[in-house]
Scaffold this active site. Structure first.
Site, mmCIF file in Angstrom:
data_model
loop_
_atom_site.group_PDB
_atom_site.id
_atom_site.type_symbol
_atom_site.label_atom_id
_atom_site.label_comp_id
_atom_site.label_asym_id
_atom_site.label_seq_id
_atom_site.Cartn_x
_atom_site.Cartn_y
_atom_site.Cartn_z
ATOM 1 N N ASN A 7 0.873 -1.176 0.000
ATOM 2 C CA ASN A 7 0.000 0.000 0.000
ATOM 3 C C ASN A 7 0.914 1.231 0.000
ATOM 4 O O ASN A 7 1.455 1.602 1.037
ATOM 5 C CB ASN A 7 -0.881 -0.044 1.253
ATOM 6 C CG ASN A 7 -1.820 1.141 1.343
ATOM 7 O OD1 ASN A 7 -1.764 2.051 0.500
ATOM 8 N ND2 ASN A 7 -2.678 1.138 2.344
ATOM 9 N N ARG A 90 -2.637 -1.994 -3.429
ATOM 10 C CA ARG A 90 -3.835 -1.210 -3.184
ATOM 11 C C ARG A 90 -3.774 0.032 -4.084
ATOM 12 O O ARG A 90 -2.789 0.755 -4.087
ATOM 13 C CB ARG A 90 -3.886 -0.769 -1.727
ATOM 14 C CG ARG A 90 -5.068 0.116 -1.475
ATOM 15 C CD ARG A 90 -5.017 0.738 -0.116
ATOM 16 N NE ARG A 90 -6.186 1.587 0.052
ATOM 17 C CZ ARG A 90 -6.201 2.651 0.812
ATOM 18 N NH1 ARG A 90 -5.134 3.019 1.475
ATOM 19 N NH2 ARG A 90 -7.289 3.364 0.915
ATOM 20 N N HIS A 179 -12.901 3.411 0.288
ATOM 21 C CA HIS A 179 -12.908 2.369 1.328
ATOM 22 C C HIS A 179 -13.658 1.116 0.862
ATOM 23 O O HIS A 179 -14.147 0.343 1.674
ATOM 24 C CB HIS A 179 -13.607 2.845 2.632
ATOM 25 C CG HIS A 179 -12.930 3.961 3.341
ATOM 26 N ND1 HIS A 179 -13.632 4.993 3.922
ATOM 27 C CD2 HIS A 179 -11.623 4.208 3.589
ATOM 28 C CE1 HIS A 179 -12.787 5.834 4.488
ATOM 29 N NE2 HIS A 179 -11.562 5.395 4.293
ATOM 30 N N ARG A 240 -11.288 16.460 7.687
ATOM 31 C CA ARG A 240 -12.120 16.782 6.510
ATOM 32 C C ARG A 240 -13.531 17.156 6.940
ATOM 33 O O ARG A 240 -14.100 16.536 7.844
ATOM 34 C CB ARG A 240 -12.197 15.574 5.574
ATOM 35 C CG ARG A 240 -10.933 15.364 4.787
ATOM 36 C CD ARG A 240 -11.011 14.109 3.948
ATOM 37 N NE ARG A 240 -9.922 13.223 4.280
ATOM 38 C CZ ARG A 240 -9.867 11.924 3.975
ATOM 39 N NH1 ARG A 240 -10.865 11.363 3.321
ATOM 40 N NH2 ARG A 240 -8.839 11.198 4.331
ATOM 41 N N GLY A 334 -14.451 3.124 14.805
ATOM 42 C CA GLY A 334 -15.529 2.128 14.801
ATOM 43 C C GLY A 334 -15.184 0.875 15.591
ATOM 44 O O GLY A 334 -16.035 0.296 16.272
#
Ligand code: ADP
Length: 402
Positions: A7, A90, A179, A240, A334
């Site tokens: 990545n 990725r 995502h 953001r 999360g």
């Protein structure tokens, strides 16, 4: 089969080496601060970190260092580079070209370059990573997995913006969503944990990290998602803004004499939790501590706005799917914040969602956190994008060997 997953970000290169016979991660790590002062390798093996400070001028050098450590006598896990059977990359933006992982050939490289305009910050380092890897490992298949791919099933009514249609035709301005690999993994894992086929389930996945997005996954397909043309839309994030009235952009530009670059910087780097908390922090751990332990009112307000926005999206997506069976939380916040999960779920009682506070009191592991009699299930599902990339890479590598 051993698969190396890469990545490549603008100044970092993350890696994981998988043994696909049992899907074990043999080792992982990151080269940080590529092209900057203080660059270093952080290599993880058997739960231990090995840090090596070293000048890293570009992604090619970064990957060379990774290949050296993978084959190192003390810290390595393979005898030689020949043991790497395939490389999975990725890639952030696949535009409308890619709706699944692909073998990276010349044509794909060209398509990736064509998509740079859509992701000027992300795709160039991804491409640099691929080029370096193809040069250093020329004899193995290289596969690209796209953050946008899972959302290519969005219907037109979800992906078109209400601006003149000619701008979609001319510039491909539309919702792409990001995502995707995470939403794919988490929705599938949710179905597995519930012991039901994904084709029967309406699932809302909440990827809440530094960057955040929600997706409506109906019968296994993404039908809507909160990030849009860029990863700026939707939820309140670390720095953001997420959704706002587009007129604010032109208003601020005029009042503050801001260039395109400056307003872009404000919305991407100075807004979100960071902006709302008056620059206290972009890290939700700090915001939570300040709000809940120090009773900092500004931080509490930032946290309230952050959670409220997530709840609004979940409500919207329950409507988009005409129902919802399960809501899954993933990524940094999360997976690790019982407070945010409980706060979001407190808005959703009207759906028949009841959270079990004891079950919710967990961090970083899979669990059903709703009560037995909750109509809608709530879950924590740690994401694993690298595993999806490794699986796709193995599948494609095997298919071309035949
Ligand atoms: P990225 O989008 O950079 O991959 P992550 O998914 O790693 O981000 O999420 C980073 C966020 O997760 C940070 O805001 C961090 O504070 C938050 N986080 C991590 N652990 C906790 C925790 N225990 N409580 C609240 N937030 C947490």
């Amino acid at each position: 089969m051993k698969v190396l997953v890469i990545n490549a970000g603008s100044s970092s290169l993350k890696y994981q080496l998988f043994d696909m016979t049992n899907e074990n991660v043999l080792c992982s790590g990151i080269v940080e601060r590529i092209g900057l002062d203080g660059s270093r390798l952080v290599h993880k093996l058997n739960g231990q970190k090995h840090v090596k400070d070293q000048e890293v001028k570009d992604h090619r050098v970064a990957l060379k260092i990774v290949l050296e450590i993978l084959t190192d006598k003390t810290y390595g896990v393979i005898g030689s580079m020949k043991e790497i059977d395939a490389v999975g990359h990725r890639v952030v933006h696949g535009g409308e070209t890619f709706s699944g992982s692909v073998l990276i050939d010349e044509k794909v490289m060209k398509a990736l370059e064509d998509n740079i305009e859509l992701a000027p910050l992300h795709n160039p380092p991804n491409i640099m990573g691929i080029k370096a890897a193809k040069e250093l490992l020329p004899d193995v298949p290289h596969v690209g997995t796209f953050d946008t791919a899972f959302h290519q099933t969005l219907p037109k009514k979800a992906y078109l913006y209400a601006i003149p249609l000619r701008y979609y035709e001319k510039y491909k301005i539309r919702r792409y969503g990001f995502h995707g690999t995470s939403h794919f993994y988490v929705s599938h894992r949710t179905a597995e944990i519930l012991g039901r086929p994904i084709e029967e389930l309406k699932i809302i996945t909440c990827h809440i990290g530094n960057g955040s997005s929600v997706a409506a996954v109906k019968y296994g397909k993404s039908i809507d998602t909160s990030m849009g043309f860029t990863p700026l839309e939707g939820l309140v994030m670390g720095t953001r803004s997420g959704d706002l009235d587009p007129a604010i952009v032109t208003f601020l530009q005029e009042k503050e004499h801001l260039s395109y670059k400056e307003i872009n910087n404000i919305l991407n780097k100075e807004s979100g939790a960071y902006g709302l908390s008056n620059g206290l922090s972009s890290d939700m751990r700090d915001i939570e501590n300040a709000a809940l332990e120090d009773h900092n009112e500004v931080a509490k307000l930032a946290l309230d706005i952050y959670d409220y926005r997530i709840a609004k999206y979940v409500g919207a997506y329950a409507a988009a799917m005409n129902g919802v069976d399960a809501i899954a939380f993933t990524a940094g916040v999360g997976e690790n914040s019982p407070y945010t999960r409980a706060d979001v779920c407190s808005y959703l009682e009207f759906l028949g969602l009841k959270i079990d506070n004891a079950k919710n009191n967990i961090r970083g592991k899979e669990a059903i956190i709703s009560t037995e009699d909750s109509k809608v299930k709530a879950l924590v599902v740690p994401t694993n994008e690298e595993l999806v990339i490794a699986r796709d890479t193995q599948k494609i590598a095997k298919s071309i060997k035949k």
